[in-house]
Design an enzyme around this catalytic site. Sequence first.
Site, mmCIF file in Angstrom:
data_model
loop_
_atom_site.group_PDB
_atom_site.id
_atom_site.type_symbol
_atom_site.label_atom_id
_atom_site.label_comp_id
_atom_site.label_asym_id
_atom_site.label_seq_id
_atom_site.Cartn_x
_atom_site.Cartn_y
_atom_site.Cartn_z
ATOM 1 N N GLU A 107 30.874 60.666 19.678
ATOM 2 C CA GLU A 107 31.709 59.760 18.880
ATOM 3 C C GLU A 107 30.858 59.010 17.847
ATOM 4 O OE1 GLU A 107 33.544 57.992 22.467
ATOM 5 O OE2 GLU A 107 35.451 58.405 21.471
ATOM 6 N N GLU A 127 34.611 63.015 28.810
ATOM 7 C CA GLU A 127 35.109 61.828 29.526
ATOM 8 C C GLU A 127 36.172 62.168 30.563
ATOM 9 O OE1 GLU A 127 34.432 62.004 26.366
ATOM 10 O OE2 GLU A 127 33.646 60.116 25.602
HETATM 11 C C1 TC6 Z 1 31.772 57.850 27.448
HETATM 12 O O1 TC6 Z 1 30.940 58.120 26.644
HETATM 13 C C2 TC6 Z 1 32.939 57.020 27.194
HETATM 14 C C3 TC6 Z 1 33.160 56.552 25.952
HETATM 15 C C4 TC6 Z 1 34.255 55.652 25.739
HETATM 16 C C5 TC6 Z 1 33.726 54.420 25.063
HETATM 17 C C6 TC6 Z 1 34.714 53.276 24.960
HETATM 18 N N1 TC6 Z 1 25.331 56.721 31.711
HETATM 19 O O2 TC6 Z 1 22.686 64.498 35.183
HETATM 20 P P1 TC6 Z 1 21.237 64.200 35.265
HETATM 21 C C7 TC6 Z 1 21.769 59.320 34.309
HETATM 22 S S1 TC6 Z 1 31.686 58.312 29.012
HETATM 23 C C8 TC6 Z 1 24.415 56.278 32.584
HETATM 24 O O3 TC6 Z 1 20.577 64.269 36.575
HETATM 25 P P2 TC6 Z 1 20.695 66.494 33.565
HETATM 26 C C9 TC6 Z 1 22.038 59.990 35.630
HETATM 27 O O4 TC6 Z 1 22.717 59.137 36.515
HETATM 28 C C10 TC6 Z 1 30.189 59.186 29.139
HETATM 29 N N2 TC6 Z 1 23.554 57.076 33.211
HETATM 30 O O5 TC6 Z 1 20.386 65.073 34.208
HETATM 31 C C11 TC6 Z 1 20.645 60.308 36.088
HETATM 32 O O6 TC6 Z 1 20.060 59.112 36.569
HETATM 33 P P3 TC6 Z 1 19.026 59.133 37.782
HETATM 34 C C12 TC6 Z 1 30.316 60.535 28.590
HETATM 35 C C13 TC6 Z 1 23.616 58.378 32.948
HETATM 36 O O7 TC6 Z 1 19.586 66.778 32.657
HETATM 37 C C14 TC6 Z 1 19.926 60.645 34.793
HETATM 38 O O8 TC6 Z 1 20.709 60.052 33.753
HETATM 39 N N3 TC6 Z 1 29.114 61.243 28.909
HETATM 40 C C15 TC6 Z 1 24.543 58.912 32.044
HETATM 41 O O9 TC6 Z 1 21.077 67.455 34.632
HETATM 42 C C16 TC6 Z 1 19.793 62.129 34.548
HETATM 43 O O10 TC6 Z 1 21.059 62.734 34.649
HETATM 44 C C17 TC6 Z 1 29.043 61.977 30.011
HETATM 45 O O11 TC6 Z 1 29.971 62.089 30.767
HETATM 46 C C18 TC6 Z 1 25.424 58.021 31.408
HETATM 47 N N4 TC6 Z 1 26.324 58.447 30.517
HETATM 48 O O12 TC6 Z 1 22.022 66.275 32.707
HETATM 49 C C19 TC6 Z 1 27.718 62.647 30.215
HETATM 50 N N5 TC6 Z 1 24.374 60.249 31.979
HETATM 51 O O13 TC6 Z 1 17.889 59.966 37.302
HETATM 52 C C20 TC6 Z 1 27.320 62.496 31.623
HETATM 53 C C21 TC6 Z 1 23.356 60.544 32.799
HETATM 54 O O14 TC6 Z 1 18.701 57.700 37.995
HETATM 55 N N6 TC6 Z 1 25.988 63.040 31.854
HETATM 56 N N7 TC6 Z 1 22.896 59.418 33.384
HETATM 57 O O15 TC6 Z 1 19.800 59.770 38.902
HETATM 58 C C22 TC6 Z 1 25.748 64.343 31.977
HETATM 59 O O16 TC6 Z 1 26.618 65.186 31.873
HETATM 60 C C23 TC6 Z 1 24.339 64.746 32.304
HETATM 61 O O17 TC6 Z 1 23.709 63.617 32.852
HETATM 62 C C24 TC6 Z 1 23.485 65.257 31.122
HETATM 63 C C25 TC6 Z 1 22.031 65.458 31.595
HETATM 64 C C26 TC6 Z 1 24.080 66.581 30.633
HETATM 65 C C27 TC6 Z 1 23.489 64.246 29.991
#
Ligand code: TC6
Length: 693
Positions: A107, A127
Amino acid sequence: MQINSVAELDVADGIATLTLDSAPVNALSAAVRDGLDQGFRAAIADETVQGIVLICAGRTFIAGADISEFDKAPTGAPLHDVLALIEGSPKPVVAAIHGTALGGGLETALVCDYRVATPSAKLGLPEVALGLLPGAGGTQRLPRVVGAEAALEMMAIGKPVRAKDALAMGLVDAITSEDALHADAVAFLKTKLDAPRTRIRDRTDKIAGQDPALFDAFRAKHARAFKGFRAPENIIKAVEAAVTLPFDQGMKREAELFWELFRSRESAAQRYFFFAERQTAKVPDLAADLPEIPVKRVGVIGAGTMGGGIAMNFLNVGLPVTIVEQAQDALDRGVATIRRNYQGSVDKGRMSAEQFEQRMALLTPSLDFEVLGEVDLIIEAVFEKLSLKQEIFARLDKVAKADAILATNTSFLDVDAIAAATGRPESVVGMHFFSPANVMKLLEVVRGAETDPQVVAAAMAIGRRIGKVAVLSRVCDGFIANRMMAPRMAAAQALILEGPLPWEVDRVMLDYGFPMGPFAMLDLVGLDVIGWDAATSSSSSVVEVLCEMGRWGQKKGGGYYDYDDKRRAAPSPIAEQLIRDFAAKTGVTQRAFSDEEIVARLLYPVVNEGARILEEGVAIRASDVDVALVYGYGWPVFTGGPLFWADGVGLAKIADALEEMGHAPSPLLRALAEQGKPLHQYRSAAPAARVIE
Ligand code: TC6
């Protein structure tokens, strides 16, 4: 110039570069939002700056909002204000994307004038997996860039797209080289400094004249997958708003739909589950610096359904597998099944012919046990009989390398008793796969009393490497997932004598969100294979009599249901009569049950078993139990899993109801209910077998 702890601004040759550096994934925390806010203000104010590059350090572009801040009081610059600032920049802005631009990250990129990405980058609005919608303008801007249909796919399904597909869709403007992202982004921007600018919010070319029938068609196409989830419908509504309303009104609608989701139980459950899944990898008493046991070759004993499926997991990630059987025909059958499964993927276009050949080439079938001396990890997947497994492990002890990991895929036998058959119980661990083993995401790693921490860590790591979610369990009958679900099966069997018929019970479980009801599942697995023995059968239960009648389930054309030649199920009058006869014989009074009562009868005992599992220290934390049930049994993720769900129902209500049903509530359940503490946050205090400092 350092802007704040996570943002740096550099100006060179008329181009400002704002670099965000907030490990691990540059999520939009308060500090990152402040860094963007102050960084853009500074770049805009700097008269020497003609254009701005937004880029991230570390492994990825912004991976989204910071989910860990969601339930805290807001601090820092509000995201919407920051995005408005970027969008209103008088100087052109390019987002330089590597890794994953997800959620709020994409975004942010959508308020920039241009997006350039490395070939390996992925872009998405996932999301929906958190029970939310892209609430920072994503639902309004994405359709304006890629059209309503592609936007629906990206947001309601949530699967990110690769850079090259993003280019084709118009979501990115150029693909850079893999390792010169910054230089390429600067060069790109320089060609655009004088170009006319159109903000995405002002575009209508991709959404004008959209046929409104698209939305209902999309709803219908995905009705099954969306069942029980709240977010997909709100996403569809938001995209409808994008194509029918002016931008600002569409943004208002997006906000309403976002907050409705944000406050929902479903989203709370899915956000909890996001972290629960990642927690499973953290085992408190395994030191982070444990030396790794490298796994380069794998051996699988047994080429049956389980063994073959297990082998495929390793072949899929390029690890050579030796599969061992006792007899040539069993070996041939096993290899043929693997080949057929892969061929199926080729036919469906999910695998190339080249990949097919590569995977098959990694497989070595053998009748010679001795070859297992060459592998680093051996997984035994033979028939579930303790003496047989012990015999195999005693033989393995003589053959296996000194540092090999010896794993058993038993689903309920005592791993310690199996380990005791060797002279090296510290090398023995359970690796319990769920059927079909090449598909199901759950791997239970079963830690025996003597399993070395290094072996536990290696089994957990290999699970992750093959794309599983590995959950740690102690030794007990059935480990976590199967033990938890056994009471549901017992309750279902008892309930059908009291009034509700199998198909009613199954329907209630489907409505709850399970992919299949317990009776349909029994028919699928086969009534005979879950412990029926013709020699000792005593006609004392419905299931026994069905087995005696040869009604073993789908494979025999009938069980609780009748099946036609296409395996379509219909309620069986024979089974129904049998149930009624049994009820009459046992004197159980029949009555009508509400859906809610059926849910309580079947699932409260599961919650109770979960509490016992925690009390005993079989699982180290409640969230692990929830993860095991979601990935092992298709427990609906929008409930968060049985223990998160239980907190929503109320622990006192569950404990009281259990008593009424004649079950003793576990002391932990009662205690938490009295203290008003949540079950899903419980961590087991049971001592680990070994603690490493
Ligand atoms: C959004 O954006 C809403 C918007 C509306 C606005 C109003 N936040 O998965 P991994 C941490 S919603 C905080 O093991 P990978 C995760 O907990 C969001 N922390 O790594 C872990 O911490 P730990 C939309 C986060 O390489 C570490 O990072 N975005 C977040 O296998 C590593 O993560 C998503 O839904 C976060 N957003 O994969 C994306 N993301 O090491 C969600 C990760 O302390 N994330 N962490 O355990 C993912 O899909 C995956 O983490 C990845 C990386 C593809 C970014």
